[in-house]
Write a protein that holds these residues in place. Structure first.
Motif, PDB file in Angstrom:
ATOM      1  N   ARG A   1       0.833  -1.212   0.000  1.00 23.92           N
ATOM      2  CA  ARG A   1       0.000   0.000   0.000  1.00 23.92           C
ATOM      3  C   ARG A   1       0.863   1.255   0.000  1.00 23.92           C
ATOM      4  NH1 ARG A   1      -4.339   2.261   4.136  1.00 23.92           N
ATOM      5  NH2 ARG A   1      -5.048   3.973   2.854  1.00 23.92           N
TER       6      ARG A   1
ATOM      7  N   GLU B   1       0.857   4.244  -2.778  1.00 23.83           N
ATOM      8  CA  GLU B   1       0.672   5.663  -2.460  1.00 23.83           C
ATOM      9  C   GLU B   1       1.851   6.514  -2.947  1.00 23.83           C
ATOM     10  OE1 GLU B   1      -2.064   6.882  -1.646  1.00 23.83           O
ATOM     11  OE2 GLU B   1      -3.153   5.197  -0.781  1.00 23.83           O
TER      12      GLU B   1
ATOM     13  N   LYS C   1      -6.415  15.854  -8.036  1.00 22.92           N
ATOM     14  CA  LYS C   1      -5.778  15.599  -6.744  1.00 22.92           C
ATOM     15  C   LYS C   1      -4.588  16.544  -6.640  1.00 22.92           C
ATOM     16  CE  LYS C   1      -7.119  10.867  -5.917  1.00 22.92           C
ATOM     17  NZ  LYS C   1      -6.684   9.588  -5.392  1.00 22.92           N
TER      18      LYS C   1
ATOM     19  N   PHE D   1      -0.038   8.908   6.162  1.00 15.77           N
ATOM     20  CA  PHE D   1      -1.004   8.068   6.862  1.00 15.77           C
ATOM     21  C   PHE D   1      -0.582   6.604   6.835  1.00 15.77           C
ATOM     22  CE2 PHE D   1      -4.991   5.600   7.006  1.00 15.77           C
ATOM     23  CZ  PHE D   1      -5.477   6.030   8.234  1.00 15.77           C
ATOM     24  N   VAL D   2      -0.212   6.100   5.666  1.00 12.33           N
ATOM     25  CA  VAL D   2       0.197   4.702   5.551  1.00 12.33           C
ATOM     26  C   VAL D   2       1.509   4.463   6.310  1.00 12.33           C
ATOM     27  CG1 VAL D   2       0.837   2.857   3.937  1.00 12.33           C
ATOM     28  CG2 VAL D   2      -1.056   4.389   3.396  1.00 12.33           C
TER      29      VAL D   2
ATOM     30  N   ASP E   1      -1.537  10.959   2.141  1.00 15.23           N
ATOM     31  CA  ASP E   1      -1.786   9.515   2.066  1.00 15.23           C
ATOM     32  C   ASP E   1      -0.527   8.713   2.397  1.00 15.23           C
ATOM     33  OD1 ASP E   1      -4.407  10.045   1.333  1.00 15.23           O
ATOM     34  OD2 ASP E   1      -4.094   9.610  -0.794  1.00 15.23           O
TER      35      ASP E   1
ATOM     36  N   GLU F   1      -2.292  16.278  -0.983  1.00 15.48           N
ATOM     37  CA  GLU F   1      -3.202  15.175  -0.676  1.00 15.48           C
ATOM     38  C   GLU F   1      -2.475  13.834  -0.747  1.00 15.48           C
ATOM     39  OE1 GLU F   1      -7.386  13.291  -2.430  1.00 15.48           O
ATOM     40  OE2 GLU F   1      -6.585  15.132  -3.285  1.00 15.48           O
ATOM     41  N   GLU F   2      -1.651  13.661  -1.768  1.00 17.84           N
ATOM     42  CA  GLU F   2      -0.923  12.401  -1.920  1.00 17.84           C
ATOM     43  C   GLU F   2       0.156  12.253  -0.846  1.00 17.84           C
ATOM     44  OE1 GLU F   2      -2.066  10.049  -3.602  1.00 17.84           O
ATOM     45  OE2 GLU F   2      -3.454  11.140  -4.885  1.00 17.84           O
TER      46      GLU F   2
END
Length: 111
Positions: A25, A29, A53, A64-65, A61, A57-58
């Motif tokens: 994941r 990302e 996008k 977060f991961v 992500d 934003e990326e």
């Protein structure tokens, strides 16, 4: 951030996925981040059919991961960050031309 992410994950029965699944994941990302950077700063314009996008934003992500992966492996990212900053501030303090003009040789000559 890690505590907030953990509270989010704990509300689901599935919990944390395996490290290998998390790595897949994270790679996905990072690929999406690379695509956005290429659209905004590279030579490949976005297709009119592609969703809008942003690089921010990326990056969110990816962060977060990364937090999920650190939590599942019981890694304190604050501690890791602090240790890395010590390393970079020592090892790489003269790696690039400095704004203050100091060079490694000047540092070694001081008493």
């Amino acid at each position: 951030m890690q505590k907030e992410v953990d509270a989010y994950i704990q509300q689901f029965k599935a919990g944390y996925f395996s490290p290998l699944s998390q790595m897949a994941r994270l790679t996905e990302e990072v690929g999406e981040l690379a695509r956005e950077v290429n659209h905004y700063y590279g030579e490949k314009p976005k297709k009119t059919t592609e969703a809008e996008k942003t690089v921010a934003e990326e990056l969110g992500d990816v962060l977060f991961v990364t937090l999920i992966m650190a939590n599942s492996l019981d890694i304190d990212l604050t501690q890791v960050f602090e240790e890395n900053m010590v390393k970079f501030n020592q090892r790489d303090r003269f790696r690039f031309e400095r704004k203050d003009g100091r060079k490694e040789e000047q540092e070694e000559q001081q008493p």
